[in-house]
Design a protein around this motif. Structure first.
Motif, PDB file in Angstrom:
ATOM      1  N   LEU A  75       5.858  -9.244  11.841  1.00 26.92           N
ATOM      2  CA  LEU A  75       5.922  -7.779  11.949  1.00 26.92           C
ATOM      3  C   LEU A  75       4.683  -7.224  12.639  1.00 26.92           C
ATOM      4  N   ALA A  76       3.525  -7.842  12.366  1.00 20.37           N
ATOM      5  CA  ALA A  76       2.291  -7.377  12.995  1.00 20.37           C
ATOM      6  C   ALA A  76       2.361  -7.531  14.514  1.00 20.37           C
ATOM      7  N   ILE A  77       3.004  -8.594  14.984  1.00 15.20           N
ATOM      8  CA  ILE A  77       3.169  -8.800  16.426  1.00 15.20           C
ATOM      9  C   ILE A  77       4.232  -7.851  16.986  1.00 15.20           C
TER      10      ILE A  77
ATOM     11  N   PHE B 154       2.015   2.891  12.036  1.00 17.79           N
ATOM     12  CA  PHE B 154       2.453   1.832  11.132  1.00 17.79           C
ATOM     13  C   PHE B 154       1.256   1.042  10.615  1.00 17.79           C
ATOM     14  N   LYS B 155       1.271   0.762   9.327  1.00 20.55           N
ATOM     15  CA  LYS B 155       0.245  -0.081   8.712  1.00 20.55           C
ATOM     16  C   LYS B 155       0.951  -1.101   7.841  1.00 20.55           C
ATOM     17  N   ILE B 156       0.555  -2.366   7.954  1.00 24.51           N
ATOM     18  CA  ILE B 156       1.169  -3.400   7.130  1.00 24.51           C
ATOM     19  C   ILE B 156       0.084  -4.114   6.337  1.00 24.51           C
ATOM     20  N   LEU B 157       0.334  -4.248   5.041  1.00 23.82           N
ATOM     21  CA  LEU B 157      -0.609  -4.880   4.122  1.00 23.82           C
ATOM     22  C   LEU B 157      -0.054  -6.230   3.683  1.00 23.82           C
ATOM     23  N   LYS B 158      -0.866  -7.266   3.768  1.00 21.30           N
ATOM     24  CA  LYS B 158      -0.423  -8.594   3.351  1.00 21.30           C
ATOM     25  C   LYS B 158      -0.738  -8.787   1.861  1.00 21.30           C
ATOM     26  N   GLU B 159       0.080  -8.195   1.037  1.00 20.06           N
ATOM     27  CA  GLU B 159      -0.071  -8.349  -0.409  1.00 20.06           C
ATOM     28  C   GLU B 159       1.208  -7.927  -1.118  1.00 20.06           C
ATOM     29  N   SER B 160       1.250  -8.234  -2.400  1.00 19.59           N
ATOM     30  CA  SER B 160       2.406  -7.857  -3.203  1.00 19.59           C
ATOM     31  C   SER B 160       2.314  -6.396  -3.595  1.00 19.59           C
ATOM     32  N   PHE B 161       3.463  -5.736  -3.642  1.00 22.12           N
ATOM     33  CA  PHE B 161       3.506  -4.351  -4.111  1.00 22.12           C
ATOM     34  C   PHE B 161       2.903  -4.232  -5.506  1.00 22.12           C
ATOM     35  N   LEU B 162       3.098  -5.244  -6.336  1.00 23.90           N
ATOM     36  CA  LEU B 162       2.598  -5.196  -7.709  1.00 23.90           C
ATOM     37  C   LEU B 162       1.076  -5.182  -7.780  1.00 23.90           C
ATOM     38  N   ASP B 163       0.412  -5.559  -6.688  1.00 22.04           N
ATOM     39  CA  ASP B 163      -1.043  -5.639  -6.681  1.00 22.04           C
ATOM     40  C   ASP B 163      -1.728  -4.444  -6.039  1.00 22.04           C
ATOM     41  N   ILE B 164      -0.950  -3.510  -5.490  1.00 19.45           N
ATOM     42  CA  ILE B 164      -1.597  -2.356  -4.860  1.00 19.45           C
ATOM     43  C   ILE B 164      -1.669  -1.206  -5.866  1.00 19.45           C
ATOM     44  N   PRO B 165      -2.754  -0.432  -5.838  1.00 12.74           N
ATOM     45  CA  PRO B 165      -2.905   0.661  -6.805  1.00 12.74           C
ATOM     46  C   PRO B 165      -1.945   1.807  -6.508  1.00 12.74           C
ATOM     47  N   PRO B 166      -1.524   2.538  -7.539  1.00 19.07           N
ATOM     48  CA  PRO B 166      -0.646   3.689  -7.322  1.00 19.07           C
ATOM     49  C   PRO B 166      -1.277   4.697  -6.364  1.00 19.07           C
ATOM     50  N   ALA B 167      -0.435   5.304  -5.546  1.00 21.48           N
ATOM     51  CA  ALA B 167      -0.906   6.260  -4.548  1.00 21.48           C
ATOM     52  C   ALA B 167       0.182   7.308  -4.324  1.00 21.48           C
ATOM     53  N   ASN B 168      -0.062   8.203  -3.391  1.00 20.47           N
ATOM     54  CA  ASN B 168       0.867   9.296  -3.089  1.00 20.47           C
ATOM     55  C   ASN B 168       1.623   9.022  -1.789  1.00 20.47           C
ATOM     56  N   TYR B 169       2.942   9.113  -1.853  1.00 21.41           N
ATOM     57  CA  TYR B 169       3.796   8.999  -0.676  1.00 21.41           C
ATOM     58  C   TYR B 169       4.911  10.024  -0.797  1.00 21.41           C
ATOM     59  N   ASN B 170       5.422  10.447   0.344  1.00 21.62           N
ATOM     60  CA  ASN B 170       6.607  11.317   0.286  1.00 21.62           C
ATOM     61  C   ASN B 170       7.820  10.536  -0.195  1.00 21.62           C
TER      62      ASN B 170
END
Length: 239
Positions: free
Chosen positions: A69-71, A82-98
């Protein structure tokens, strides 16, 4: 990519672009919305999301999909769309999204849902196992009504939009799926303590509350699976 898909993440991959487009439409995105995609895999939702004037963040733990996807979307990453993070959703801190969207792995659906509800968002659209969706919306007195149903109903309004046949996935899973829409609602109860209460009573769901809790107040002769969320909160507040 999907010939050797990463089984450790429990994923199957949607192959019907019309269904993917339907999921994205359900978000009703506006220009400039910030969207989080959980587990994009090989990008069937990502492709459609990036056709909208939005900012998209995707979390993908598998290095093969992350790199692909990065390529593929290098230009969108360069422009900040676009930003892509190489990690599990379970490991990212809660944040604000629409909005939040994802065709999520069956084997960690509960964990994803509970973590999702710690985020702030207007709406979320998820593809989940059909049986899991039925448990989320189950009513008191039914076999599917559980701690999961109560926790989900306490913190959100969930609606099953449509069921999806297993044949549109690769590899073909042993179950059908459902598209669900989630909208958060306000909740002023201590979630952690209330969940500990739910674990205790639903572990012994066939027994009466008077036996489980040594409780003699209102509804004491009822069993956990017979009580509405409001009734469970009332009992919780009295013990």
């Amino acid at each position: 990519m999907t010939g050797n898909f990463p089984k450790k993440f429990g994923q199957v991959f949607l192959r019907d672009k019309n269904i993917a487009a339907k999921e994205v439409r359900l978000l009703s995105v506006r220009d400039g919305d910030e969207i989080l995609e959980i587990g994009p895999g090989d990008g069937i939702l990502t492709d459609i999301l990036l056709s909208y004037p939005v900012k998209l963040t995707a979390v993908e733990p598998d290095h093969r999909f992350y790199e692909s996807l990065a390529i593929k979307y290098a230009e969108s990453i360069y422009t900040g769309k676009f930003k892509i993070l190489k990690e599990s959703f379970l490991d990212i801190p809660p944040a604000n999204y629409n909005h939040i969207i994802g065709n999520i792995p069956y084997n960690i659906s509960s964990q994803i849902l509970f973590h999702l509800l710690d985020f702030n968002f207007e709406s979320a659209v998820m593809m989940v196992q059909k049986e899991f969706a039925l448990r989320l919306v189950a009513k008191p007195g039914t076999k599917d009504y559980s701690r999961l149903s109560v926790n989900a109903g306490l913190r959100s309004n969930i609606k099953i939009i449509s069921n999806v046949n297993r044949q549109v996935f690769s590899p073909v899973p042993g179950v059908d799926s459902s598209i669900i829409e989630i909208r958060k609602k306000s909740c002023d109860i201590d979630i952690k303590n209330f969940d500990a209460f739910l674990i205790k009573i639903f572990t012994m769901r066939r027994k009466k509350l008077s036996t489980i809790l040594n409780y003699s107040g209102p509804l004491s002769e009822k069993r956990p699976g017979e009580l509405t969320i409001d009734q469970l909160i009332m009992v919780y507040s009295r013990i």
